[in-house]
Design an enzyme around this catalytic site. Structure first.
Site, PDB file in Angstrom:
ATOM      1  NE  ARG A   7      -2.454  -1.867   3.405  1.00 38.65           N
ATOM      2  CZ  ARG A   7      -2.229  -3.134   3.712  1.00 38.65           C
ATOM      3  NH1 ARG A   7      -2.409  -4.036   2.942  1.00 38.65           N
ATOM      4  NH2 ARG A   7      -1.442  -3.325   4.695  1.00 38.65           N
ATOM      5  CD  GLU A  60      -0.930  -4.911  14.717  1.00 41.25           C
ATOM      6  OE1 GLU A  60      -1.207  -4.343  13.585  1.00 41.25           O
ATOM      7  OE2 GLU A  60      -1.897  -4.888  15.473  1.00 41.25           O
TER       8      GLU A  60
HETATM    9  P1  AMP Z   1       4.619  -2.499  11.705  1.00 39.18           P
HETATM   10  O1  AMP Z   1       5.784  -3.012  10.911  1.00 39.18           O
HETATM   11  O2  AMP Z   1       4.271  -3.491  12.732  1.00 39.18           O
HETATM   12  O3  AMP Z   1       4.520  -1.194  11.912  1.00 39.18           O
HETATM   13  O4  AMP Z   1       3.541  -2.938  10.592  1.00 39.18           O
HETATM   14  C1  AMP Z   1       3.161  -2.202   9.628  1.00 39.18           C
HETATM   15  C2  AMP Z   1       2.973  -2.765   8.292  1.00 39.18           C
HETATM   16  O5  AMP Z   1       1.820  -3.799   8.532  1.00 39.18           O
HETATM   17  C3  AMP Z   1       2.359  -1.857   7.317  1.00 39.18           C
HETATM   18  O6  AMP Z   1       2.927  -1.990   5.806  1.00 39.18           O
HETATM   19  C4  AMP Z   1       0.742  -1.973   7.233  1.00 39.18           C
HETATM   20  O7  AMP Z   1       0.313  -2.068   6.014  1.00 39.18           O
HETATM   21  C5  AMP Z   1       0.785  -3.434   7.726  1.00 39.18           C
HETATM   22  N1  AMP Z   1      -0.332  -3.473   8.982  1.00 39.18           N
HETATM   23  C6  AMP Z   1       0.282  -3.765  10.222  1.00 39.18           C
HETATM   24  N2  AMP Z   1      -0.958  -3.662  11.123  1.00 39.18           N
HETATM   25  C7  AMP Z   1      -1.905  -3.385  10.142  1.00 39.18           C
HETATM   26  C8  AMP Z   1      -3.541  -3.037  10.706  1.00 39.18           C
HETATM   27  N3  AMP Z   1      -3.866  -3.196  11.819  1.00 39.18           N
HETATM   28  N4  AMP Z   1      -4.105  -2.779   9.550  1.00 39.18           N
HETATM   29  C9  AMP Z   1      -3.717  -2.478   8.196  1.00 39.18           C
HETATM   30  N5  AMP Z   1      -2.396  -2.600   7.991  1.00 39.18           N
HETATM   31  C10 AMP Z   1      -1.492  -3.112   9.153  1.00 39.18           C
END
Ligand code: AMP
Length: 170
Positions: free
Chosen positions: A58, A95
């Protein structure tokens, strides 16, 4: 414009317990999409950005539009095995799982000023891995721009060395 109104919450996607923030409902609204990119652009008009790095997948949509507006180059940071030429790789935790990102070795030159763009900041692992890739190639991370920040996951702490901006904070 209240961008929050355009984000769709999808519970238990892609795993139980995750509240997925779906941005397709914002992207499909021409006016909202336009305003998001315009608001992001304003912050970087005089920042001398050479490259926008968009994070798979995205981040490509937002980052591509933003790079066009800023008149600078666009570089994709992709999931493993997708980029055809020589790459460097960085592992990270998400996550909901773990993964790695790759970037073309020749995509950023030493000293280039780079803006990293993604749709959402959760734990910060993805953006941190991207920043490391940029720095490994000698680029300078000028800022990291998100559409959405999930404040309660404290991803911002992981990214303290970098200026960080989000349009929507939950
Ligand atoms: P992080 O590395 O934990 O900050 O995760 C961020 C990445 O995971 C981004 O590329 C987001 O698109 C995706 N992502 C993580 N959690 C979500 C969520 N709750 N909703 C949408 N996308 C998420």
């Amino acid at each position: 414009m209240e961008f929050e109104k355009f984000i769709r919450d999808v519970p238990d996607f892609p795993k139980k317990g995750i509240m997925f923030k779906d941005i397709t409902t914002l992207l499909q609204d021409g006016e909202a999409f336009h305003q998001v990119i315009d608001q992001m652009e304003k912050k970087y008009l005089d920042a001398g950005i050479d490259k926008v790095v968009g994070i798979d997948a995205r981040g490509f949509i937002l980052g591509g539009a933003l790079a066009y507006k800023l008149g600078c180059g666009f570089v994709p940071a992709r999931k493993p095995g997708k980029l055809p030429a020589k790459t460097i790789r960085e592992e990270y935790t998400l996550e909901y799982g773990s993964n790695a990102l790759e970037i073309h070795q020749d995509s950023i030159s030493k000293g280039e000023r780079v803006l990293i763009v993604d749709d959402l900041l959760a734990t910060g692992g993805t953006a941190l891995a991207t920043a490391k890739l940029v720095e490994t190639l000698g680029g300078e991370v000028v800022a990291i721009q998100f559409l959405i920040e999930l404040d309660f996951l404290q991803g911002r702490k992981k990214l303290l060395p970098y200026p960080l901006h989000s349009l929507i904070i939950y």
